[in-house]
Design an enzyme around this catalytic site. Sequence first.
Site, short mmCIF file in Angstrom:
data_model
loop_
_atom_site.label_atom_id
_atom_site.label_comp_id
_atom_site.label_asym_id
_atom_site.label_seq_id
_atom_site.Cartn_x
_atom_site.Cartn_y
_atom_site.Cartn_z
N TYR A 272 -6.51 6.28 4.81
CA TYR A 272 -6.67 5.28 3.74
C TYR A 272 -5.87 4.01 4.06
O TYR A 272 -6.39 2.90 4.02
CB TYR A 272 -6.22 5.86 2.39
CG TYR A 272 -6.25 4.83 1.29
CD1 TYR A 272 -7.40 4.61 0.56
CD2 TYR A 272 -5.13 4.04 1.03
CE1 TYR A 272 -7.45 3.63 -0.43
CE2 TYR A 272 -5.16 3.05 0.06
CZ TYR A 272 -6.33 2.86 -0.67
OH TYR A 272 -6.36 1.88 -1.63
N GLN B 149 0.90 6.95 -5.25
CA GLN B 149 1.44 7.76 -6.35
C GLN B 149 2.31 6.96 -7.33
O GLN B 149 3.11 7.53 -8.06
CB GLN B 149 2.26 8.94 -5.83
CG GLN B 149 1.47 9.82 -4.89
CD GLN B 149 2.29 10.98 -4.40
OE1 GLN B 149 3.27 11.36 -4.99
NE2 GLN B 149 1.87 11.57 -3.30
N CYS C 194 -14.42 1.06 -13.87
CA CYS C 194 -15.03 2.39 -13.71
C CYS C 194 -13.91 3.44 -13.81
O CYS C 194 -13.61 4.15 -12.87
CB CYS C 194 -15.77 2.48 -12.38
SG CYS C 194 -16.86 3.91 -12.31
N CYS D 151 -19.02 0.00 -18.67
CA CYS D 151 -20.25 -0.32 -17.93
C CYS D 151 -20.84 -1.67 -18.36
O CYS D 151 -21.51 -2.33 -17.56
CB CYS D 151 -21.29 0.79 -18.12
SG CYS D 151 -20.68 2.40 -17.59
N CYS E 257 -26.42 1.42 -10.60
CA CYS E 257 -25.67 2.65 -10.84
C CYS E 257 -26.56 3.76 -11.42
O CYS E 257 -27.07 3.65 -12.54
CB CYS E 257 -24.51 2.36 -11.80
SG CYS E 257 -23.53 3.83 -12.18
N GLU F 215 0.83 -1.22 0.00
CA GLU F 215 0.00 0.00 0.00
C GLU F 215 0.86 1.26 0.00
O GLU F 215 0.55 2.24 -0.66
CB GLU F 215 -0.94 0.01 1.21
CG GLU F 215 -2.10 -0.98 1.10
CD GLU F 215 -3.01 -0.70 -0.09
OE1 GLU F 215 -3.14 0.46 -0.50
OE2 GLU F 215 -3.56 -1.68 -0.64
N GLY G 289 10.95 7.22 -5.49
CA GLY G 289 10.69 8.62 -5.14
C GLY G 289 10.06 8.77 -3.77
O GLY G 289 9.75 7.77 -3.10
N TYR G 290 9.85 10.01 -3.37
CA TYR G 290 9.20 10.33 -2.10
C TYR G 290 9.87 9.54 -0.97
O TYR G 290 9.30 8.67 -0.34
CB TYR G 290 7.72 9.96 -2.19
CG TYR G 290 6.83 10.77 -1.29
CD1 TYR G 290 7.36 11.52 -0.25
CD2 TYR G 290 5.46 10.78 -1.47
CE1 TYR G 290 6.55 12.26 0.57
CE2 TYR G 290 4.63 11.52 -0.64
CZ TYR G 290 5.20 12.25 0.38
OH TYR G 290 4.39 12.97 1.20
N THR H 147 -3.74 16.29 -10.74
CA THR H 147 -4.83 16.80 -9.90
C THR H 147 -5.28 18.14 -10.47
O THR H 147 -5.74 18.19 -11.59
CB THR H 147 -4.43 16.89 -8.40
OG1 THR H 147 -3.30 17.73 -8.28
CG2 THR H 147 -4.13 15.52 -7.84
S1 SF4 Z 1 -22.05 1.12 -14.34
FE1 SF4 Z 1 -21.59 2.86 -13.00
S2 SF4 Z 1 -20.13 2.04 -11.49
FE2 SF4 Z 1 -20.18 0.62 -13.21
S3 SF4 Z 1 -18.52 1.26 -14.60
FE3 SF4 Z 1 -20.39 2.26 -15.29
S4 SF4 Z 1 -20.38 4.25 -14.28
FE4 SF4 Z 1 -18.92 2.95 -13.15
#
Ligand code: SF4
Length: 385
Positions: free
Chosen positions: A150, A72, A222, A229, A238, A67, A111-112, A334
């Site tokens: 986390y 990163q 996802c 999906c 979803c 972990e 790194g880090y 970011t």
């Molecule tokens: S159904 Fe929803 S949770 Fe599943 S991959 Fe598609 S957007 Fe992500």
Amino acid sequence: MIGSAVKPAKALARWFQANQRDLPWRLALEVPDAGLVVREAAHPQVSSDRDALPSPRRDPYRTWISEIMLQQTQVSTVVDYYHRWMERFPDVAALAGAAEKEVLEAWAGLGYYSRARNVLATARKVMEDHGGAFPWRREDLLGLKGVGEYTAGAIASLAFNRPEPILDGNLVRVFSRLYALDFLPDGKEGKKAYWDLSRAWVEAHDAALVNEGLMELGALICTPRNPDCARCPLSAHCAAFKTSAQERFPPARSRKDSVDVAGFAVAAFREGKDGEEVLLYTPRKAERLAGLLTFPLFPVADLPALREAWRAGLPGLPKTALRPRAVTVTHSITHHRYRLRIVEGRVEAGARTRSLPEGYAWAPVAGVERMLVSSLPKKIWKAVR
Ligand code: SF4
């Protein structure tokens, strides 16, 4: 706000067991009294007694190291480092007994480096304060150096199957889409909403499978762009999928929150004892790109300003010819959007380099590609070569 998470959590756990990537830190442990606990095992019940010492499902030391390395850093890069690390420091006692120099050497390239120092300090604390047994309560884990919310949740759930939540960018994306959440976990309320969801999921079913399933779903299915999906085990649950609004979630950060960083990236070369070397920099904690090995970056407007900043920032270097290349690298990390002109530097041959400022180091050109783990310096290196 949400319905029960039991059904989707079970669907996710089944999908994870059938589809997970074969990663070295996912090996199950043989637990003498509990029998062999395997990944495919029916979901062992989590004890309702929060003080009962749980049987580890996975080696907590290995879970922890993986972990920390994965922070990163991409999975494909971490695998090799992880194998070499485990050959050198197979358990927490071996790590605690190592010298800092040896630990930093094994970490070189990731790194880090504060992460490497933290893992050494934590290994020693585990030996001294916990008799070599890795803690499993969230509050004890949070007392270890380099272990935040986390990582504490990940170790407690993945290694000990405790119902402890986790939250990172992957989970934020999955939850935002599942429940059509049009906000990010930024303020106090936003954070609470996402952490509450994560807790609801991990308490709904087998903690280890649910948390790792969420991580794996975010990494493989996802994804930020074009989520798959059709192969998602959660599509029936979803909200974003039902309204074909996957790309709207999570909401983008507003432009006013994003920061443009324009300037120069310098790849400075010199002839070392064993061949050509290039100057690299590890930004400190408070700096942008903290801990990520990169090329020296200068957010200045033009070449004269760059030459001045170079002389002022690296006074120990002999004269360096700085030549701009006709190439600009753009990259977003970011909320920072980088736009960097590439400059090649040549340090005068034969001249002596006095000591470099903290964070700077010469690296053999032959090994640079392997040392860079972040996309921005990789792009810069590609542009330079
Ligand atoms: S159904 Fe929803 S949770 Fe599943 S991959 Fe598609 S957007 Fe992500």
